[in-house]
Design a protein around this motif. Structure first.
Motif, mmCIF file in Angstrom:
data_model
loop_
_atom_site.group_PDB
_atom_site.id
_atom_site.type_symbol
_atom_site.label_atom_id
_atom_site.label_comp_id
_atom_site.label_asym_id
_atom_site.label_seq_id
_atom_site.Cartn_x
_atom_site.Cartn_y
_atom_site.Cartn_z
ATOM 1 N N UNK A 79 0.824 -1.216 0.000
ATOM 2 C CA UNK A 79 0.000 0.000 0.000
ATOM 3 C C UNK A 79 0.857 1.265 0.000
ATOM 4 N N UNK A 80 2.007 1.223 0.690
ATOM 5 C CA UNK A 80 2.768 2.479 0.747
ATOM 6 C C UNK A 80 3.365 2.887 -0.608
ATOM 7 N N UNK A 81 3.273 1.989 -1.617
ATOM 8 C CA UNK A 81 3.707 2.372 -2.968
ATOM 9 C C UNK A 81 2.591 3.057 -3.744
ATOM 10 N N UNK A 82 1.381 3.013 -3.197
ATOM 11 C CA UNK A 82 0.233 3.549 -3.924
ATOM 12 C C UNK A 82 -0.225 4.858 -3.308
ATOM 13 N N UNK A 83 -0.144 5.966 -4.051
ATOM 14 C CA UNK A 83 -0.654 7.236 -3.504
ATOM 15 C C UNK A 83 -2.152 7.171 -3.232
ATOM 16 N N UNK A 84 -2.828 6.169 -3.794
ATOM 17 C CA UNK A 84 -4.282 6.072 -3.602
ATOM 18 C C UNK A 84 -4.678 4.947 -2.644
ATOM 19 N N UNK A 85 -3.735 4.561 -1.788
ATOM 20 C CA UNK A 85 -4.039 3.632 -0.683
ATOM 21 C C UNK A 85 -4.605 2.284 -1.114
ATOM 22 N N UNK A 86 -4.030 1.682 -2.145
ATOM 23 C CA UNK A 86 -4.510 0.362 -2.542
ATOM 24 C C UNK A 86 -3.360 -0.620 -2.470
ATOM 25 N N UNK A 87 -3.637 -1.876 -2.162
ATOM 26 C CA UNK A 87 -2.601 -2.899 -2.192
ATOM 27 C C UNK A 87 -2.475 -3.665 -0.892
ATOM 28 N N UNK A 88 -1.247 -4.127 -0.635
ATOM 29 C CA UNK A 88 -0.991 -5.061 0.470
ATOM 30 C C UNK A 88 -0.619 -4.326 1.757
ATOM 31 N N UNK A 89 -1.220 -4.785 2.850
ATOM 32 C CA UNK A 89 -0.922 -4.247 4.183
ATOM 33 C C UNK A 89 -0.245 -5.348 4.987
ATOM 34 N N UNK A 90 1.049 -5.213 5.254
ATOM 35 C CA UNK A 90 1.758 -6.293 5.943
ATOM 36 C C UNK A 90 1.303 -6.471 7.388
ATOM 37 N N UNK A 91 1.617 -7.591 7.964
ATOM 38 C CA UNK A 91 1.264 -7.883 9.364
ATOM 39 C C UNK A 91 1.632 -6.722 10.260
ATOM 40 N N UNK A 92 0.756 -6.415 11.186
ATOM 41 C CA UNK A 92 1.000 -5.369 12.175
ATOM 42 C C UNK A 92 1.230 -4.010 11.541
ATOM 43 N N UNK A 93 0.522 -3.760 10.410
ATOM 44 C CA UNK A 93 0.698 -2.487 9.718
ATOM 45 C C UNK A 93 0.152 -1.336 10.513
ATOM 46 N N UNK A 94 -0.772 -1.608 11.394
ATOM 47 C CA UNK A 94 -1.565 -0.507 11.933
ATOM 48 C C UNK A 94 -0.798 0.372 12.911
ATOM 49 N N UNK A 95 -1.166 1.632 12.903
ATOM 50 C CA UNK A 95 -0.577 2.552 13.865
ATOM 51 C C UNK A 95 -1.414 2.643 15.128
ATOM 52 N N UNK A 96 -2.543 1.934 15.113
ATOM 53 C CA UNK A 96 -3.444 1.968 16.265
ATOM 54 C C UNK A 96 -3.005 0.968 17.318
#
Ligand code: OGA
Ligand code: NI
Length: 326
Positions: A79-96
């Motif tokens: 996802x971090x390669x996509x300016x439009x927030x699409x794609x893969x979110x790796x394990x434990x991606x969340x900032x929450x």
């Protein structure tokens, strides 16, 4: 604008709603049931939803293949390669990292493929090169779930005494998101230490969720007790999101939920987040005393949420996420 509090009850279970008749001439009873459940619980099972089993089976099979890929392959569509927030979110991606502990979930998400233009977050999806067979089943599922969403929205409107097409113009350029989720087993989990996904409310209009046969989804009632939402064969789970709670001035409940995979096996789910247009201005439309209530700008809210949940940096996100700014 703060979202008005909901009026949910001390429910003990999630009701089943047969939506076979929804959208037909005789759907008054279904609509009454939808009205009751959205108000008292905010979550329902729906059966007779019309989504072909084969469309679901094909996507589930591909989702498993995707999550089995080496991390390196999955990260090629991060996802971090996509300016439009699409794609893969790796394990434990969340900032929450709330009181519920560390999230243990990976995901892959798409939205509607749209040309890059002036609307931030409109743009193309990313796909993993190592699994070309993922794309077609994911797009087919998207189309089928959009059909279902377009049957449900008039149902919600009617349940509120609004014109059946009330919500349609807020969703004609919808930021609807399809997300595959994978929750690895949590070996030797101690309560509160690690969690699939911590307590949260969904941010959009409503969510249509498929979960595999393990379980693990829980929702919070008025007293704060966690109530299980076990999988039911052939049924989806549908839950109200924050924007419908706002539109309905708290009459519909965007109920808090979480996932804990206590089963020692991989858990999979597929979430279809029905979201409003980026440009949608949302304010309470029922039970409103003051004529001029301030609105929430949905697009801005979406950007803030994404940046909070996915703190990995992408220049476009930092500068406001505009695709036109590339
Ligand atoms: C979500 C969510 C539940 C599940 O993705 O917002 O609550 O069962 N998922 O995966
Ligand atoms: Ni959720």
């Amino acid at each position: 604008m703060v979202i008005p509090a909901s009026r949910k009850l001390d429910f003990r279970e999630v009701p089943m709603v047969d939506i076979g008749a929804l959208g037909g001439a005789d759907d008054a009873a279904v609509i009454r049931e939808i009205a009751r459940v959205c108000q008292d619980v905010g979550f329902m099972y729906v059966c007779n939803h019309g989504v072909p089993q084969s469309v679901l089976d094909d996507l589930v099979a591909q989702a498993k293949l995707f999550f089995d890929l080496p991390v390196r392959e999955k990260m090629s569509a991060a996802v971090e390669k996509s300016p439009q927030f699409r794609g893969y979110l790796p394990l434990e991606y969340t900032g929450d990292e709330g009181p519920e502990g560390r999230n243990l979930q990976e995901g892959f998400m798409i939205m509607q493929d749209r040309p890059l233009g002036t609307v931030p977050l409109h743009g193309p999806n990313q796909w993993p090169q190592a699994l070309p067979s993922l794309r077609a089943p994911m797009m087919r599922y998207f189309v089928e779930l959009e059909k279902l969403a377009r049957r449900m929205l008039p149902g919600f409107a009617a349940a509120l005494g609004l014109a059946a097409d009330f919500f349609a113009p807020f969703h004609d350029q919808a930021m609807t998101t399809l997300k595959l989720n994978h929750y690895p087993p949590q070996p030797a989990m101690t309560e509160g230490e690690m969690i699939g996904v911590g307590g949260h409310c969904d941010g959009g209009s409503f969510t249509i969720l498929w979960q595999d046969d393990l379980g693990g989804l829980e929702i919070r009632n008025r007293s704060g007790e966690w109530v299980g939402v076990p999988p039911v064969e052939g049924a989806f789970v549908v839950n109200i999101g924050n924007m419908l709670q706002l539109w309905t001035n708290g009459r519909f409940s965007s109920t808090e939920h979480r996932v804990i995979n206590r089963y020692g096996k991989d858990r999979n789910s597929i979430a279809f987040f029905v979201n409003p247009n980026y440009s949608a201005q949302i304010r309470p439309v029922i039970d409103v005393a003051a004529a001029n209530v301030a609105a929430i700008d949905y697009g801005q809210r979406l950007q803030v949420n994404y940046r909070r949940i996915y703190p990995q940096r992408n220049e476009a996100w930092v500068s406001g996420g505009s695709s036109a700014a590339q």
